[in-house]
Design a protein around this motif. Structure first.
Motif, PDB file in Angstrom:
ATOM      1  N   LYS A   1      -4.816 -19.020  -3.955  1.00  0.00           N
ATOM      2  CA  LYS A   1      -3.660 -18.372  -4.595  1.00  0.00           C
ATOM      3  C   LYS A   1      -4.048 -16.992  -5.118  1.00  0.00           C
ATOM      4  CE  LYS A   1      -1.217 -22.580  -5.957  1.00  0.00           C
ATOM      5  NZ  LYS A   1      -0.809 -23.422  -7.093  1.00  0.00           N
ATOM      6  N   ALA A   2      -5.217 -16.900  -5.741  1.00  0.00           N
ATOM      7  CA  ALA A   2      -5.678 -15.601  -6.257  1.00  0.00           C
ATOM      8  C   ALA A   2      -5.912 -14.630  -5.109  1.00  0.00           C
ATOM      9  CB  ALA A   2      -6.965 -15.787  -7.070  1.00  0.00           C
ATOM     10  N   THR A   3      -6.476 -15.123  -4.013  1.00  0.00           N
ATOM     11  CA  THR A   3      -6.722 -14.270  -2.846  1.00  0.00           C
ATOM     12  C   THR A   3      -5.410 -13.782  -2.252  1.00  0.00           C
ATOM     13  OG1 THR A   3      -8.740 -15.511  -2.380  1.00  0.00           O
ATOM     14  CG2 THR A   3      -7.851 -14.184  -0.596  1.00  0.00           C
ATOM     15  N   ILE A   4      -4.407 -14.664  -2.192  1.00  0.00           N
ATOM     16  CA  ILE A   4      -3.095 -14.267  -1.678  1.00  0.00           C
ATOM     17  C   ILE A   4      -2.509 -13.152  -2.530  1.00  0.00           C
ATOM     18  CG2 ILE A   4      -0.696 -15.074  -1.459  1.00  0.00           C
ATOM     19  CD1 ILE A   4      -1.876 -17.786  -0.525  1.00  0.00           C
ATOM     20  N   GLU A   5      -2.623 -13.281  -3.842  1.00  0.00           N
ATOM     21  CA  GLU A   5      -2.100 -12.246  -4.739  1.00  0.00           C
ATOM     22  C   GLU A   5      -2.839 -10.918  -4.532  1.00  0.00           C
ATOM     23  OE1 GLU A   5       0.561 -12.202  -6.778  1.00  0.00           O
ATOM     24  OE2 GLU A   5       0.991 -14.148  -5.860  1.00  0.00           O
ATOM     25  N   LYS A   6      -4.170 -10.996  -4.379  1.00  0.00           N
ATOM     26  CA  LYS A   6      -4.945  -9.772  -4.150  1.00  0.00           C
ATOM     27  C   LYS A   6      -4.532  -9.114  -2.842  1.00  0.00           C
ATOM     28  CE  LYS A   6      -7.757  -9.588  -7.647  1.00  0.00           C
ATOM     29  NZ  LYS A   6      -7.780  -8.470  -8.552  1.00  0.00           N
ATOM     30  N   TYR A   7      -4.337  -9.922  -1.790  1.00  0.00           N
ATOM     31  CA  TYR A   7      -3.916  -9.355  -0.510  1.00  0.00           C
ATOM     32  C   TYR A   7      -2.518  -8.756  -0.599  1.00  0.00           C
ATOM     33  CZ  TYR A   7      -7.896 -10.818   2.280  1.00  0.00           C
ATOM     34  OH  TYR A   7      -9.147 -10.934   2.813  1.00  0.00           O
ATOM     35  N   LYS A   8      -1.643  -9.357  -1.389  1.00  0.00           N
ATOM     36  CA  LYS A   8      -0.312  -8.768  -1.578  1.00  0.00           C
ATOM     37  C   LYS A   8      -0.434  -7.406  -2.255  1.00  0.00           C
ATOM     38  CE  LYS A   8       2.507 -12.961  -1.884  1.00  0.00           C
ATOM     39  NZ  LYS A   8       3.305 -13.824  -2.781  1.00  0.00           N
ATOM     40  N   ASP A   9      -1.270  -7.337  -3.281  1.00  0.00           N
ATOM     41  CA  ASP A   9      -1.483  -6.060  -3.968  1.00  0.00           C
ATOM     42  C   ASP A   9      -2.081  -5.026  -3.029  1.00  0.00           C
ATOM     43  OD1 ASP A   9      -0.528  -7.239  -6.265  1.00  0.00           O
ATOM     44  OD2 ASP A   9      -2.510  -7.581  -7.155  1.00  0.00           O
ATOM     45  N   MET A  10      -3.078  -5.434  -2.250  1.00  0.00           N
ATOM     46  CA  MET A  10      -3.714  -4.503  -1.318  1.00  0.00           C
ATOM     47  C   MET A  10      -2.725  -4.057  -0.236  1.00  0.00           C
ATOM     48  SD  MET A  10      -7.588  -6.147  -1.149  1.00  0.00           S
ATOM     49  CE  MET A  10      -7.651  -6.013   0.575  1.00  0.00           C
ATOM     50  N   ARG A  11      -1.849  -4.948   0.194  1.00  0.00           N
ATOM     51  CA  ARG A  11      -0.850  -4.576   1.192  1.00  0.00           C
ATOM     52  C   ARG A  11       0.107  -3.536   0.616  1.00  0.00           C
ATOM     53  NH1 ARG A  11       3.529  -8.470   4.284  1.00  0.00           N
ATOM     54  NH2 ARG A  11       4.493  -6.779   5.432  1.00  0.00           N
ATOM     55  N   GLN A  12       0.532  -3.741  -0.638  1.00  0.00           N
ATOM     56  CA  GLN A  12       1.436  -2.791  -1.282  1.00  0.00           C
ATOM     57  C   GLN A  12       0.751  -1.424  -1.420  1.00  0.00           C
ATOM     58  OE1 GLN A  12       4.630  -3.439  -2.048  1.00  0.00           O
ATOM     59  NE2 GLN A  12       4.835  -1.300  -2.573  1.00  0.00           N
ATOM     60  N   ILE A  13      -0.510  -1.426  -1.801  1.00  0.00           N
ATOM     61  CA  ILE A  13      -1.253  -0.167  -1.933  1.00  0.00           C
ATOM     62  C   ILE A  13      -1.365   0.518  -0.570  1.00  0.00           C
ATOM     63  CG2 ILE A  13      -3.549   0.785  -2.413  1.00  0.00           C
ATOM     64  CD1 ILE A  13      -3.773  -1.334  -4.659  1.00  0.00           C
ATOM     65  N   ALA A  14      -1.660  -0.260   0.470  1.00  0.00           N
ATOM     66  CA  ALA A  14      -1.784   0.314   1.812  1.00  0.00           C
ATOM     67  C   ALA A  14      -0.449   0.896   2.286  1.00  0.00           C
ATOM     68  CB  ALA A  14      -2.275  -0.743   2.794  1.00  0.00           C
ATOM     69  N   GLU A  15       0.644   0.205   1.984  1.00  0.00           N
ATOM     70  CA  GLU A  15       1.962   0.726   2.367  1.00  0.00           C
ATOM     71  C   GLU A  15       2.264   2.024   1.625  1.00  0.00           C
ATOM     72  OE1 GLU A  15       4.647  -2.502   1.639  1.00  0.00           O
ATOM     73  OE2 GLU A  15       4.119  -3.540   3.504  1.00  0.00           O
ATOM     74  N   ASN A  16       1.926   2.065   0.335  1.00  0.00           N
ATOM     75  CA  ASN A  16       2.135   3.292  -0.444  1.00  0.00           C
ATOM     76  C   ASN A  16       1.285   4.440   0.107  1.00  0.00           C
ATOM     77  OD1 ASN A  16       3.906   1.921  -2.097  1.00  0.00           O
ATOM     78  ND2 ASN A  16       2.423   1.590  -3.729  1.00  0.00           N
ATOM     79  N   LEU A  17       0.034   4.144   0.441  1.00  0.00           N
ATOM     80  CA  LEU A  17      -0.841   5.174   1.012  1.00  0.00           C
ATOM     81  C   LEU A  17      -0.314   5.655   2.362  1.00  0.00           C
ATOM     82  CD1 LEU A  17      -4.401   3.818   0.199  1.00  0.00           C
ATOM     83  CD2 LEU A  17      -3.322   5.862  -0.720  1.00  0.00           C
ATOM     84  N   ASN A  18       0.188   4.744   3.161  1.00  0.00           N
ATOM     85  CA  ASN A  18       0.746   5.106   4.457  1.00  0.00           C
ATOM     86  C   ASN A  18       1.951   6.034   4.276  1.00  0.00           C
ATOM     87  OD1 ASN A  18       1.081   5.127   7.237  1.00  0.00           O
ATOM     88  ND2 ASN A  18       2.381   3.307   7.220  1.00  0.00           N
ATOM     89  N   GLY A  19       2.823   5.703   3.332  1.00  0.00           N
ATOM     90  CA  GLY A  19       3.979   6.558   3.057  1.00  0.00           C
ATOM     91  C   GLY A  19       3.565   7.941   2.576  1.00  0.00           C
ATOM     92  N   SER A  20       2.589   7.983   1.669  1.00  0.00           N
ATOM     93  CA  SER A  20       2.106   9.270   1.150  1.00  0.00           C
ATOM     94  C   SER A  20       1.471  10.100   2.264  1.00  0.00           C
ATOM     95  CB  SER A  20       1.082   9.040   0.042  1.00  0.00           C
ATOM     96  OG  SER A  20       1.678   8.366  -1.045  1.00  0.00           O
ATOM     97  N   THR A  21       0.695   9.443   3.124  1.00  0.00           N
ATOM     98  CA  THR A  21       0.057  10.148   4.232  1.00  0.00           C
ATOM     99  C   THR A  21       1.103  10.718   5.188  1.00  0.00           C
ATOM    100  OG1 THR A  21      -1.840   8.665   4.067  1.00  0.00           O
ATOM    101  CG2 THR A  21      -1.616   9.903   6.104  1.00  0.00           C
ATOM    102  N   ASN A  22       2.142   9.944   5.464  1.00  0.00           N
ATOM    103  CA  ASN A  22       3.214  10.435   6.341  1.00  0.00           C
ATOM    104  C   ASN A  22       3.926  11.639   5.719  1.00  0.00           C
ATOM    105  OD1 ASN A  22       2.699   8.538   8.307  1.00  0.00           O
ATOM    106  ND2 ASN A  22       4.208   7.083   7.553  1.00  0.00           N
ATOM    107  N   GLU A  23       4.184  11.583   4.405  1.00  0.00           N
ATOM    108  CA  GLU A  23       4.822  12.717   3.722  1.00  0.00           C
ATOM    109  C   GLU A  23       3.944  13.958   3.800  1.00  0.00           C
ATOM    110  OE1 GLU A  23       6.020  11.879  -0.299  1.00  0.00           O
ATOM    111  OE2 GLU A  23       6.933   9.970   0.291  1.00  0.00           O
ATOM    112  N   LEU A  24       2.641  13.791   3.545  1.00  0.00           N
ATOM    113  CA  LEU A  24       1.725  14.935   3.601  1.00  0.00           C
ATOM    114  C   LEU A  24       1.643  15.500   5.015  1.00  0.00           C
ATOM    115  CD1 LEU A  24      -1.204  13.775   1.289  1.00  0.00           C
ATOM    116  CD2 LEU A  24       0.428  15.609   0.856  1.00  0.00           C
ATOM    117  N   SER A  25       1.631  14.638   5.993  1.00  0.00           N
ATOM    118  CA  SER A  25       1.596  15.100   7.378  1.00  0.00           C
ATOM    119  C   SER A  25       2.847  15.905   7.718  1.00  0.00           C
ATOM    120  CB  SER A  25       1.469  13.893   8.312  1.00  0.00           C
ATOM    121  OG  SER A  25       1.494  14.311   9.653  1.00  0.00           O
ATOM    122  N   LEU A  26       3.999  15.435   7.283  1.00  0.00           N
ATOM    123  CA  LEU A  26       5.255  16.146   7.530  1.00  0.00           C
ATOM    124  C   LEU A  26       5.239  17.508   6.837  1.00  0.00           C
ATOM    125  CD1 LEU A  26       8.111  16.045   8.746  1.00  0.00           C
ATOM    126  CD2 LEU A  26       8.878  14.988   6.615  1.00  0.00           C
TER     127      LEU A  26
END
Length: 164
Positions: free
Chosen positions: A83-108
């Motif tokens: 359960k703790a690992t699932i929560e950590k992976y959810k957090d890491m997924r959210q961070i990765a999605e945020n980083l992906n969005g920021s990277t796309n904005e910077l690229s644009l």
């Protein structure tokens, strides 16, 4: 019917009677060298033996219960860790999605600024060429000024010599 008491030798009886847990109230010491075949058929049971057997069965029950509960506790721990690992992976997924969005904005933004940066580079090259031309013009004007001074000096020297 008389119940027979087992025959014991005195050394064994003396050693066994020192420990009250091993003495049977009906039959005397239980660690005698000879036992009667009628003990199993005796109608009255030994309360000490019954108490010890009950205690043994409780201890055995506790042991088996703990032995069976140990893997269960391990599985509960694994479940909590999962359960703790699932929560950590959810957090890491959210961070990765945020980083992906920021990277796309910077690229644009970089793509939008690329033509302006090209213009800045061209202006910088033009300024460098103008600066080089200005230095050449300055050097030429200094050389021309020196020539003019030289010519004026020559003209003024013969006229000064003629006046004297």
């Amino acid at each position: 019917m008389d119940t027979e008491k087992p025959t014991t030798n005195t050394a064994a009886a003396g050693a066994a009677s020192q420990d009250p847990l091993l003495d049977s109230p009906l039959r005397g010491p239980t660690l005698s060298t000879s036992t009667s075949s009628f003990e199993a058929l005796a109608h009255a049971h030994d309360p000490n033996l019954s108490r010890l057997a009950t205690k043994m069965f409780r201890k055995t029950e506790d042991y088996i219960t703990h032995e069976l509960n140990a893997p269960l506790e391990d599985y509960k721990l694994l479940e909590e860790m999962n359960k703790a690992t699932i929560e950590k992976y959810k957090d890491m997924r959210q961070i990765a999605e945020n980083l992906n969005g920021s990277t796309n904005e910077l690229s644009l933004k970089f793509q939008q600024l690329a033509p302006l940066m090209q213009q800045i580079d061209e202006i910088s090259d033009t300024v460098d060429k103008l600066e080089a031309a200005a230095y050449k013009l300055d050097a030429y004007s200094i050389a021309l000024e020196n020539r003019v001074k030289c010519v004026l000096q020559r003209k003024s020297t013969p006229a000064a010599a003629a006046q004297t």
